[in-house]
Design a protein around this motif. Sequence first.
Motif, mmCIF file in Angstrom:
data_model
loop_
_atom_site.group_PDB
_atom_site.id
_atom_site.type_symbol
_atom_site.label_atom_id
_atom_site.label_comp_id
_atom_site.label_asym_id
_atom_site.label_seq_id
_atom_site.Cartn_x
_atom_site.Cartn_y
_atom_site.Cartn_z
ATOM 1 N N LYS A 60 -23.039 -19.856 -13.499
ATOM 2 C CA LYS A 60 -21.688 -19.745 -14.046
ATOM 3 C C LYS A 60 -20.742 -20.627 -13.247
ATOM 4 C CE LYS A 60 -21.406 -16.763 -17.438
ATOM 5 N NZ LYS A 60 -20.869 -17.127 -18.716
ATOM 6 N N GLN A 61 -20.009 -21.462 -13.941
ATOM 7 C CA GLN A 61 -19.024 -22.311 -13.304
ATOM 8 C C GLN A 61 -17.743 -21.507 -13.062
ATOM 9 O OE1 GLN A 61 -20.322 -24.809 -12.104
ATOM 10 N NE2 GLN A 61 -20.200 -26.589 -13.413
ATOM 11 N N LYS A 62 -17.089 -21.798 -11.967
ATOM 12 C CA LYS A 62 -15.775 -21.210 -11.686
ATOM 13 C C LYS A 62 -14.713 -22.225 -12.104
ATOM 14 C CE LYS A 62 -16.987 -17.477 -9.339
ATOM 15 N NZ LYS A 62 -16.629 -16.143 -9.688
ATOM 16 N N VAL A 63 -13.678 -21.735 -12.738
ATOM 17 C CA VAL A 63 -12.592 -22.595 -13.184
ATOM 18 C C VAL A 63 -11.261 -22.015 -12.722
ATOM 19 C CG1 VAL A 63 -13.814 -23.500 -15.204
ATOM 20 C CG2 VAL A 63 -12.455 -21.422 -15.415
ATOM 21 N N CYS A 64 -10.280 -22.885 -12.614
ATOM 22 C CA CYS A 64 -8.925 -22.465 -12.273
ATOM 23 C C CYS A 64 -8.270 -21.987 -13.563
ATOM 24 C CB CYS A 64 -8.166 -23.651 -11.665
ATOM 25 S SG CYS A 64 -6.474 -23.277 -11.192
ATOM 26 N N ASP A 65 -7.970 -20.703 -13.637
ATOM 27 C CA ASP A 65 -7.415 -20.121 -14.845
ATOM 28 C C ASP A 65 -6.313 -19.149 -14.453
ATOM 29 O OD1 ASP A 65 -7.027 -19.553 -17.493
ATOM 30 O OD2 ASP A 65 -8.936 -18.546 -17.811
#
Length: 120
Positions: free
Chosen positions: A67-72
Amino acid sequence: MQLVVMATVLALALAGTAKHCSLGCTPRNITIPVESCGRTEYVNTIICEGQCYNEDPVYLSPVKETKQKVCDGNWSYEVKYIRGCSVGVTYPVAKSCQCTSCNEDYTDCGRVPWVMPSCF
């Protein structure tokens, strides 16, 4: 109309991340153009920007997907009425920002096909 505003916000966020290189996800004040009734005005809003730590495994398992982590962020929407126009323009405002697992409901979570600039 919301799609155009979100695309502008995303483009400005990506342009802003090239200026500095650090891990983390933080709110940033920006000014974006909004258009209604053939007129354009500018509004101040808040976006989430930054890079989140990700691992890119050497072996890509068909069983276990990384799972990629994203800035949200947690978003709300505000309405701007342009002078002389009765149609309001809705634009996003980040209430808080954090690195979180990529949500495929509204984000392309696939691997990036190009090489991103590295901090290291």
